[in-house]
Motif scaffolding. Structure first.
Motif, PDB file in Angstrom:
ATOM      1  N   ILE A   1      45.713  39.834  37.993  1.00 24.18           N
ATOM      2  CA  ILE A   1      45.359  39.273  36.685  1.00 24.18           C
ATOM      3  C   ILE A   1      44.713  37.900  36.865  1.00 24.18           C
ATOM      4  N   GLY A   2      45.263  37.105  37.779  1.00 21.39           N
ATOM      5  CA  GLY A   2      44.713  35.778  38.040  1.00 21.39           C
ATOM      6  C   GLY A   2      43.282  35.836  38.533  1.00 21.39           C
ATOM      7  N   ALA A   3      42.984  36.788  39.433  1.00 20.03           N
ATOM      8  CA  ALA A   3      41.632  36.923  39.960  1.00 20.03           C
ATOM      9  C   ALA A   3      40.651  37.287  38.842  1.00 20.03           C
ATOM     10  N   VAL A   4      41.070  38.206  37.961  1.00 18.76           N
ATOM     11  CA  VAL A   4      40.211  38.622  36.847  1.00 18.76           C
ATOM     12  C   VAL A   4      40.010  37.468  35.869  1.00 18.76           C
ATOM     13  N   VAL A   5      41.113  36.775  35.539  1.00 17.15           N
ATOM     14  CA  VAL A   5      41.033  35.646  34.601  1.00 17.15           C
ATOM     15  C   VAL A   5      40.139  34.541  35.162  1.00 17.15           C
ATOM     16  N   GLY A   6      40.330  34.203  36.426  1.00 17.38           N
ATOM     17  CA  GLY A   6      39.527  33.152  37.037  1.00 17.38           C
ATOM     18  C   GLY A   6      38.051  33.480  37.040  1.00 17.38           C
ATOM     19  N   PHE A   7      37.719  34.718  37.386  1.00 18.00           N
ATOM     20  CA  PHE A   7      36.320  35.136  37.440  1.00 18.00           C
ATOM     21  C   PHE A   7      35.705  35.181  36.042  1.00 18.00           C
ATOM     22  N   LEU A   8      36.395  35.843  35.111  1.00 16.96           N
ATOM     23  CA  LEU A   8      35.846  36.019  33.767  1.00 16.96           C
ATOM     24  C   LEU A   8      35.753  34.705  32.998  1.00 16.96           C
ATOM     25  N   LEU A   9      36.706  33.812  33.219  1.00 16.61           N
ATOM     26  CA  LEU A   9      36.670  32.523  32.545  1.00 16.61           C
ATOM     27  C   LEU A   9      35.384  31.772  32.868  1.00 16.61           C
ATOM     28  N   LEU A  10      35.054  31.708  34.135  1.00 18.56           N
ATOM     29  CA  LEU A  10      33.823  31.026  34.546  1.00 18.56           C
ATOM     30  C   LEU A  10      32.586  31.816  34.135  1.00 18.56           C
TER      31      LEU A  10
END
Length: 248
Positions: free
Chosen positions: A149-158
């Motif tokens: 979830i963290g990897a997806v959130v980090g990528f999508l946020l940017l």
């Protein structure tokens, strides 16, 4: 003694990470080729390659041509050594210690490349991604899927920010935050992003106020991402706990 030993290991690796960060973006080998002065191309002697010490003894200048040596070199070496020591003091010789060491190594190389060229090389991210993934499988977050979830959130946020600002941030920052999310999980990734923007704002205002740069100069965001992410990694849980206790 082990803390001191790890500090010196970090110093030595920090010197190597300088080489990687400066050569990889230019497509040069990190194995072949002796270290040399980037101004006069003189091959450096062993006495000129001692991390931090050589820089101090030479007063930040090349022995051959007298050209200024970038402070980037000793800063990376010293920071890597200190962070290795802090990681051991924080986690002991545990699985999380090895996560920290890999994480710090990635950041050291990214710091050098972004400061020197304003580039976050894909090759570096692709090299460290499987290492961090394996380390997180061996030492998972709780729950384990928090990394995904963290990897997806980090990528999508940017990604959203880049789309909304039409290129206000680079794709390298987006990919880097995806890797960061894998290590931190989604909550600490959001905290890392907040701290990165906070540090970036303070840093930019300070540079402008002291007229070190002007408004037309681009500023690499990678160092602020690194600082925010390390803050979140080492004391993020405490910061979140303090925030919840104070405001909720």
């Amino acid at each position: 003694m082990l803390t001191v030993y790890l500090f010196f290991i970090g110093l030595a690796l920090g010197s190597f990470y300088n080489v990687v960060g400066l050569r990889v973006p230019k497509g040069e080998s990190v194995i072949k080729g002796r270290s040399h002065c980037t101004t006069c191309n003189r091959t450096l002697k062993a006495s000129e390659l001692v991390p931090v010490v050589s820089y101090l003894l030479q007063r930040g200048a090349c022995k051959g041509c007298g050209s200024r040596i970038r402070p980037l070199y000793p800063v990376t070496e010293l920071s890597t050594g200190l962070l290795f020591a802090v990681s051991y003091l924080s986690f002991g010789l545990s699985g999380e210690f090895f996560v920290a060491v890999i994480f710090i190594s990635l950041f050291a190389i990214i710091f050098v490349s972004d400061m020197a060229y304003m580039i976050i090389p894909d090759k570096v991210l692709l090299f460290f991604l499987p290492l961090l993934l394996a380390a997180r499988v061996y030492t998972p977050l709780t729950p384990w899927y928090d990394s995904l979830i963290g990897a997806v959130v980090g990528f999508l946020l940017l990604f959203v920010i880049i789309m909304a600002s039409r290129g206000g941030m680079g794709a390298g920052d987006m990919k880097l935050f995806g890797v960061i999310g894998l290590v931190l999980g989604w909550k600490l990734t959001l905290l890392a992003f907040f701290l990165s923007t906070l540090y970036g704002t303070i840093g930019s205002i300070s540079l402008l106020a002291f007229r070190i740069i002007d408004r037309k100069n681009p500023i690499p965001f990678g160092p602020y991402i690194i600082l925010g992410s390390l803050t979140s990694y080492f004391i993020g849980d405490e910061l979140l706990g303090w925030y919840l206790d104070w405001f909720l």
